[in-house]
Design a protein around this motif. Structure first.
Motif, PDB file in Angstrom:
ATOM      1  N   ARG A 125       0.764  -1.178  -0.215  1.00 46.88           N
ATOM      2  CA  ARG A 125       0.132   0.040   0.087  1.00 46.88           C
ATOM      3  C   ARG A 125       0.845   1.198  -0.050  1.00 46.88           C
ATOM      4  N   TYR A 126       0.251   2.577  -0.204  1.00 45.36           N
ATOM      5  CA  TYR A 126       1.097   3.573   0.006  1.00 45.36           C
ATOM      6  C   TYR A 126       2.089   3.672   1.004  1.00 45.36           C
ATOM      7  N   SER A 127       1.858   3.288   2.377  1.00 43.27           N
ATOM      8  CA  SER A 127       2.582   3.364   3.495  1.00 43.27           C
ATOM      9  C   SER A 127       3.423   2.074   3.430  1.00 43.27           C
ATOM     10  N   ALA A 128       4.769   2.360   3.541  1.00 41.20           N
ATOM     11  CA  ALA A 128       5.707   1.246   3.759  1.00 41.20           C
ATOM     12  C   ALA A 128       5.479   0.289   4.772  1.00 41.20           C
ATOM     13  N   PHE A 129       4.547   0.903   6.047  1.00 45.09           N
ATOM     14  CA  PHE A 129       4.380   0.093   7.046  1.00 45.09           C
ATOM     15  C   PHE A 129       3.024  -0.995   6.938  1.00 45.09           C
ATOM     16  N   GLN A 130       2.403  -0.662   6.067  1.00 43.13           N
ATOM     17  CA  GLN A 130       1.243  -1.658   5.652  1.00 43.13           C
ATOM     18  C   GLN A 130       1.791  -2.966   5.297  1.00 43.13           C
ATOM     19  N   ARG A 131       1.083  -4.054   6.137  1.00 38.10           N
ATOM     20  CA  ARG A 131       1.449  -5.372   5.766  1.00 38.10           C
ATOM     21  C   ARG A 131       2.968  -5.659   5.404  1.00 38.10           C
ATOM     22  N   SER A 132       3.721  -4.988   6.638  1.00 36.41           N
ATOM     23  CA  SER A 132       5.123  -5.059   6.170  1.00 36.41           C
ATOM     24  C   SER A 132       5.701  -5.129   7.887  1.00 36.41           C
ATOM     25  N   PRO A 133       6.988  -5.846   7.923  1.00 29.75           N
ATOM     26  CA  PRO A 133       7.568  -5.881   9.170  1.00 29.75           C
ATOM     27  C   PRO A 133       8.636  -4.637   9.578  1.00 29.75           C
ATOM     28  N   LEU A 134       8.282  -3.630   9.008  1.00 25.01           N
ATOM     29  CA  LEU A 134       9.336  -2.526   9.052  1.00 25.01           C
ATOM     30  C   LEU A 134       9.342  -1.846  10.510  1.00 25.01           C
ATOM     31  N   GLU A 135       8.181  -1.859  10.969  1.00 20.15           N
ATOM     32  CA  GLU A 135       8.439  -1.517  12.428  1.00 20.15           C
ATOM     33  C   GLU A 135       9.098  -2.396  13.461  1.00 20.15           C
ATOM     34  N   GLU A 136       8.650  -3.719  13.269  1.00 21.56           N
ATOM     35  CA  GLU A 136       9.408  -4.689  13.971  1.00 21.56           C
ATOM     36  C   GLU A 136      10.901  -4.845  13.918  1.00 21.56           C
ATOM     37  N   LEU A 137      11.243  -4.470  12.577  1.00 17.04           N
ATOM     38  CA  LEU A 137      12.759  -4.655  12.237  1.00 17.04           C
ATOM     39  C   LEU A 137      13.535  -3.516  12.898  1.00 17.04           C
ATOM     40  N   LEU A 138      12.865  -2.124  12.537  1.00 17.39           N
ATOM     41  CA  LEU A 138      13.347  -0.975  13.387  1.00 17.39           C
ATOM     42  C   LEU A 138      13.456  -1.250  14.661  1.00 17.39           C
ATOM     43  N   LYS A 139      12.560  -1.623  15.481  1.00 12.99           N
ATOM     44  CA  LYS A 139      12.731  -1.953  17.044  1.00 12.99           C
ATOM     45  C   LYS A 139      13.795  -2.937  17.351  1.00 12.99           C
ATOM     46  N   ALA A 140      13.938  -4.228  16.380  1.00 11.04           N
ATOM     47  CA  ALA A 140      15.023  -4.968  16.801  1.00 11.04           C
ATOM     48  C   ALA A 140      16.386  -4.398  16.460  1.00 11.04           C
ATOM     49  N   ARG A 141      16.581  -3.316  15.705  1.00  8.86           N
ATOM     50  CA  ARG A 141      17.793  -2.821  15.532  1.00  8.86           C
ATOM     51  C   ARG A 141      18.010  -1.624  16.351  1.00  8.86           C
ATOM     52  N   GLY A 142      17.086  -1.363  17.441  1.00 10.39           N
ATOM     53  CA  GLY A 142      17.290   0.119  18.197  1.00 10.39           C
ATOM     54  C   GLY A 142      16.970   1.046  17.572  1.00 10.39           C
ATOM     55  N   ARG A 143      16.204   1.311  16.396  1.00  7.22           N
ATOM     56  CA  ARG A 143      16.157   2.303  15.698  1.00  7.22           C
ATOM     57  C   ARG A 143      14.746   3.131  15.749  1.00  7.22           C
ATOM     58  N   ASN A 144      14.555   4.343  15.931  1.00  6.61           N
ATOM     59  CA  ASN A 144      13.200   4.905  16.196  1.00  6.61           C
ATOM     60  C   ASN A 144      13.264   6.229  15.474  1.00  6.61           C
ATOM     61  N   GLN A 145      14.287   6.503  14.609  1.00  5.82           N
ATOM     62  CA  GLN A 145      14.206   7.590  13.427  1.00  5.82           C
ATOM     63  C   GLN A 145      14.248   6.917  12.348  1.00  5.82           C
ATOM     64  N   LEU A 146      13.577   7.906  11.142  1.00  6.49           N
ATOM     65  CA  LEU A 146      13.408   7.122   9.699  1.00  6.49           C
ATOM     66  C   LEU A 146      13.533   8.188   8.656  1.00  6.49           C
ATOM     67  N   LEU A 147      14.695   8.036   8.047  1.00  6.58           N
ATOM     68  CA  LEU A 147      15.065   8.905   6.835  1.00  6.58           C
ATOM     69  C   LEU A 147      14.055   8.632   5.612  1.00  6.58           C
ATOM     70  N   ILE A 148      13.445   9.311   5.131  1.00  9.59           N
ATOM     71  CA  ILE A 148      12.680   8.961   4.031  1.00  9.59           C
ATOM     72  C   ILE A 148      13.063   9.577   2.554  1.00  9.59           C
ATOM     73  N   CYS A 149      13.487   8.762   1.519  1.00  7.26           N
ATOM     74  CA  CYS A 149      13.938   9.444   0.274  1.00  7.26           C
ATOM     75  C   CYS A 149      13.030   8.363  -0.585  1.00  7.26           C
ATOM     76  N   GLY A 150      13.101   8.829  -2.043  1.00  3.56           N
ATOM     77  CA  GLY A 150      12.538   8.210  -3.170  1.00  3.56           C
ATOM     78  C   GLY A 150      11.080   8.784  -3.592  1.00  3.56           C
ATOM     79  N   VAL A 151      10.331   7.935  -4.157  1.00  4.96           N
ATOM     80  CA  VAL A 151       9.057   8.493  -5.064  1.00  4.96           C
ATOM     81  C   VAL A 151       7.785   7.901  -4.307  1.00  4.96           C
ATOM     82  N   TYR A 152       6.795   8.510  -4.627  1.00  5.01           N
ATOM     83  CA  TYR A 152       6.468   9.686  -4.817  1.00  5.01           C
ATOM     84  C   TYR A 152       6.293  10.560  -3.442  1.00  5.01           C
ATOM     85  N   ALA A 153       6.853  11.656  -3.559  1.00  2.38           N
ATOM     86  CA  ALA A 153       6.722  12.553  -2.216  1.00  2.38           C
ATOM     87  C   ALA A 153       5.331  12.665  -1.513  1.00  2.38           C
ATOM     88  N   HIS A 154       4.589  13.021  -2.388  1.00  6.30           N
ATOM     89  CA  HIS A 154       3.108  13.363  -1.951  1.00  6.30           C
ATOM     90  C   HIS A 154       2.158  12.139  -1.546  1.00  6.30           C
TER      91      HIS A 154
END
Length: 216
Positions: A125-154
């Motif tokens: 879906r639009y958000s990278a978090f939807q149906r994705s383990p992104l949040e869990e993978l960030l937590k496992a790596r001790g990360r709570n900031q996310l730099l976002i780049c790519g397409v499409y900005a809006h």
């Protein structure tokens, strides 16, 4: 319903960045980088050797190299081609069937292709978090900031930033490593994010983060 053709436009500079409501500052030991949807299918609407996409690729290449060097996790999103209609959902009503399951659509741009140590997330879906383990993978790596780049900005980038914020992950929109349908769409995304969830930051600000931290 197809993606629109994009005319060349100049990327935002420091003078164009909106004031941010969010108080957080980038800390590399807390950060991860998300390279959002930089697949050939999504890049086809852009003039290949012109701004915005040519400098965006160059900036993303700098960012992924920097992050790998400094132990900052790098994530990519990538859709799969030939999605089934029930899986594609309402996106089909807005954008049609989407990409095909062939390399010229699915491949991530060669200049910024993932390395073995990076993580590629299947995009649904639009958000990278939807149906994705992104949040869990960030937590496992001790990360709570996310730099976002790519397409499409809006679209996906903005929605990913908003969802990161709602999950208490501090997002940043890398203003000159994003691209969009037009300069107006690009700035609109930065302005909306700046007052709701995510400061805008420039590539050079990220690349100098470690040096500034040492100096301070």
């Amino acid at each position: 319903m197809a993606l629109p053709s994009v005319s060349s436009y100049a990327l935002p500079s420091a003078a164009d960045l909106p004031a941010a409501r969010a108080p957080w500052q980038l800390e590399l030991h807390r950060a991860a980088l998300l390279v959002h949807d930089m697949q050939e299918y999504f890049l086809r609407p852009f003039p290949a050797n012109a701004s915005p996409i040519a400098p965006v690729k160059a900036h993303i290449a700098q960012l992924v190299h920097f992050c790998r060097k400094h132990g900052v996790p790098v994530f990519y999103t990538a859709q799969q081609g030939d999605q089934l209609l029930h899986d594609r959902g309402l996106q089909a009503a807005l954008w049609g069937p989407g990409m095909r399951a062939q390399p010229e659509h699915e491949a991530i741009a060669a200049e910024i292709a993932p390395h073995a140590e990076d993580t590629v997330l299947i995009k649904h879906r639009y958000s990278a978090f939807q149906r994705s383990p992104l949040e869990e993978l960030l937590k496992a790596r001790g990360r709570n900031q996310l730099l976002i780049c790519g397409v499409y900005a809006h679209i996906g980038c903005q929605l990913t930033a908003a969802e990161a914020f709602q999950r208490d992950i501090e997002p940043f929109m890398v203003a000159d490593a994003l691209a969009d349908f037009s300069y107006a769409h690009h700035i609109q995304a930065l302005q909306w994010a700046a007052v709701t969830c995510a400061p805008a930051i420039l590539t050079d600000q990220i690349l100098t983060t470690e040096r500034l931290a040492v100096c301070n």
